[in-house]
Design a protein around this motif. Sequence first.
Motif, PDB file in Angstrom:
ATOM      1  N   VAL A 465     -10.204  34.347   1.949  1.00 30.31           N
ATOM      2  CA  VAL A 465      -9.817  33.759   0.788  1.00 30.31           C
ATOM      3  C   VAL A 465      -8.769  34.803  -0.098  1.00 30.31           C
ATOM      4  N   VAL A 466      -9.002  36.024   0.019  1.00 26.03           N
ATOM      5  CA  VAL A 466      -8.015  36.768  -0.818  1.00 26.03           C
ATOM      6  C   VAL A 466      -6.651  36.879  -0.172  1.00 26.03           C
ATOM      7  N   SER A 467      -6.458  36.903   1.155  1.00 28.22           N
ATOM      8  CA  SER A 467      -5.145  36.817   1.601  1.00 28.22           C
ATOM      9  C   SER A 467      -4.608  35.484   1.651  1.00 28.22           C
ATOM     10  N   GLY A 468      -5.328  34.398   1.443  1.00 31.61           N
ATOM     11  CA  GLY A 468      -4.833  33.124   1.278  1.00 31.61           C
ATOM     12  C   GLY A 468      -4.378  33.016  -0.178  1.00 31.61           C
ATOM     13  N   THR A 469      -5.142  33.451  -1.286  1.00 25.87           N
ATOM     14  CA  THR A 469      -4.704  33.491  -2.669  1.00 25.87           C
ATOM     15  C   THR A 469      -3.301  34.369  -2.838  1.00 25.87           C
ATOM     16  N   VAL A 470      -3.409  35.355  -2.192  1.00 29.27           N
ATOM     17  CA  VAL A 470      -2.157  36.329  -2.627  1.00 29.27           C
ATOM     18  C   VAL A 470      -0.967  35.787  -1.678  1.00 29.27           C
ATOM     19  N   LEU A 471      -0.930  34.803  -0.500  1.00 29.64           N
ATOM     20  CA  LEU A 471       0.093  34.260  -0.011  1.00 29.64           C
ATOM     21  C   LEU A 471       0.298  33.003  -0.558  1.00 29.64           C
ATOM     22  N   THR A 472      -0.396  32.353  -1.306  1.00 29.32           N
ATOM     23  CA  THR A 472      -0.183  31.044  -2.123  1.00 29.32           C
ATOM     24  C   THR A 472       0.580  31.736  -3.389  1.00 29.32           C
ATOM     25  N   LEU A 473       0.154  32.719  -4.163  1.00 33.47           N
ATOM     26  CA  LEU A 473       0.740  32.877  -5.269  1.00 33.47           C
ATOM     27  C   LEU A 473       2.307  33.570  -4.928  1.00 33.47           C
TER      28      LEU A 473
END
Length: 791
Positions: A465-473
């Motif tokens: 979840v954290v990695s996906g959020t960082v990549l999306t931002l």
Amino acid sequence: MTRLFAALRAATLLFLLAVPAVWAQPEQISYDVWEEVATRAEEAVADADASTEALEALRSEVSIFRDRLLTQQNAGDPRLTTLQSQLAALGQAPEDGSEPPEITARRAELQRQINELQAPLLRAEEAYNRADGLIAEIDEIIRSRQTERLLQRGPGPFNPQHWAPALTSLVQPFTEIASEALANWNSDVRRKALTDQLPLILLLFGFAFLLLFRAPKLIDRLGAWLRNKTRRGTGVWRTLLSLLRLMLPVGGLILLVVAINLGGLLGARGSEIIFVLPLILFVVLVARWLAAETFSTDDEINTIALSQQRRTEARYYVNSLSWLLALNQLFSYLVEIGEWAVETQAVLGFVIHLLCGLVLFRLGQILRHAGPHDLPEDAPQEESAYLSFPSRLARMAGQAAMLVGVVGPILSAIGYFNIAEAMIFPTVMTLGLFAFLLMCQRLMRDIYHLITGGQLDESQSLIPVVSGTVLTLAALPVLALIWGARVADLTELWARFQAGYRIGETQISPTDFLTFIVVFLIGYTLTRLLQSGLRGSVLPKTKLDKGGQTAIVSGMGYLGVFLSVLIAITAAGIDLTALAFVAGALSVGIGFGLQNIVQNFVSGIILLIERPISEGDWIEVNGQHGTVRDISVRSTRIETFDRTEVIVPNADLVSNSVTNYTRGNTLGRLVVDVGVAYGTDTRKVEEILYKIARNHDMVLMNPEPFVHFKGFGADSLDFDVRMILRDVTKILVVKTEVNHQIAETFKKEGIEIPFAQRDIWLRNPEALSGAAQKPAAPAPVSETDPEEHSA
């Protein structure tokens, strides 16, 4: 592709701009130069004939000055605060003029010094507002021009008059390149130069062919060797090697282009076009790489759930899109350098748009079937609920691709070439960006497996979840540039962030935000460390019970968080005085709406201070028995003996009656009732009950058990045994064991435990004799009192 590389340049620029401004020394501003730049910008804004490129250049210059002005505006002289505090200490001058002359002179001197220090800040603020207004006007002009260009309708591709020029223009650049090459070959000077450069050219050709054809096989062998030598982390090596396999052919083609250009046979036109070839190859190889990573034949690395047949089809269509995208990049370059007319672009561009639309529509159909076992499009909601996030994303992307695949060619056919161009190819690049993000998230899982040796459980870990959020931002700026945003739009967002926001009379800058976060985190960390030290080292050495220790630790946590917020606000210089009026206006409504929450909050504080109940106590409240597990500021969590959780508002524990069975100690009384038949020796029964109670391990002898002869019941002589237990939580176990012993001892001693018996008397029994001849009403039945009729 122009937008893609613009996105990469913008990402680099934003990274360079992200250096904190607090670390930069304020640069002296030449207001004469600024006045000249501002004047030119105002003239360009007023002049409607200024080109977009000129406006962008002016905007860049104005933006540089605006950043410097903001830095100077924020970097005030520290003496200014001292002087203002000195002036405030003198107070207001009295109206009657009775102030001593030296105080008046001192006040005037302080005011003069304050005015001198504020003058540069006021001038910087005025210039900053001017620059900000100029940038807003330039952006408005550029956006309006972009909108006009986007909605401009050009020549239709179905006009037969444009077909012949389009075909001629298609081959004309390549014919000119061949003519230039032939003319250069016929030149003795060119051939001599080619002969002189021939060793270097052959060397470059050798390296180019090695990178183009031999390097991929060597990379495959290296990958097989790494898989054999390493037990884990093969996913990381596979991804890194695939990136290497992507870059080496591009490097080989660049060497090949340089070698051809060194020969001197190509003219100016050929030299311009040939350097586009590495870019085209790069587009194709990136698309092939993303297709192989996203729709892999290996189920272990497949990011989107599709069948093998659909994966093969998807790879084919993605590769087709890559060639169409590369071809469109070449056509756009030819239009940019003036080789093609607008009519030629409309005709040939429509062909590209139509092919892209067909491929996008088919690819969208494949993506709409993403999911476990290729769920159908009309699958029930309960089956679709089990789709993974990549599959859901693929389904939405598939629907968007199908829509663009239909609308884009239609718009291009009716003459809206620019709108079609702005829809189709950004959609293709967006699909590639989504595929790249999914590949990066899978790489995160592979890195986790390489480091820890275990598989990452997405259902129980926050890492995906954290990695996906960082990549999306991180992908949002690139996505904005793909869909037509300018680099200046992104830098403007950063400039707005640097300028800060105004709350009341206070201007909050990024430095204030950073200071608030850092100070609060420090205070929060110190609070947690203090709580840990109290819980583990200090409080266990005191005579406080467990509940008291928990209350102190919890109270320290709430106090620490409150002080951390207060100190952080003060350190950041945030003045919340202006919000007091708003808070006062809202306090009445909030008071009525949150009165229950406030009541429970205050009750929680009372529970933590008075401690009528503590964690681990056995209590009864609102008819619920259970053990207190947690006391928070709003509610208390009680675990019942049925192993269910009951959340009790703290107000109920303060205002209602609460029975605490284990407050202070675990002693408690057990009362066991028993009855014996009439005629039994009561002294013997009393002796037996005393013996049973005194011999039990859980029963205290001080105070000792007591046998109570309650009286004469309807069916038995009634006794009860009253015992004080050392642990009242074992009351059911002790009661069960005592009942067993009473039953066994009474049976051995021949003492009867009676049960209720009743006699039934029938009125008019002679009426039953006629029941066989005719139906009769049922006789009334009466139950007599056992005292009147004994058994």
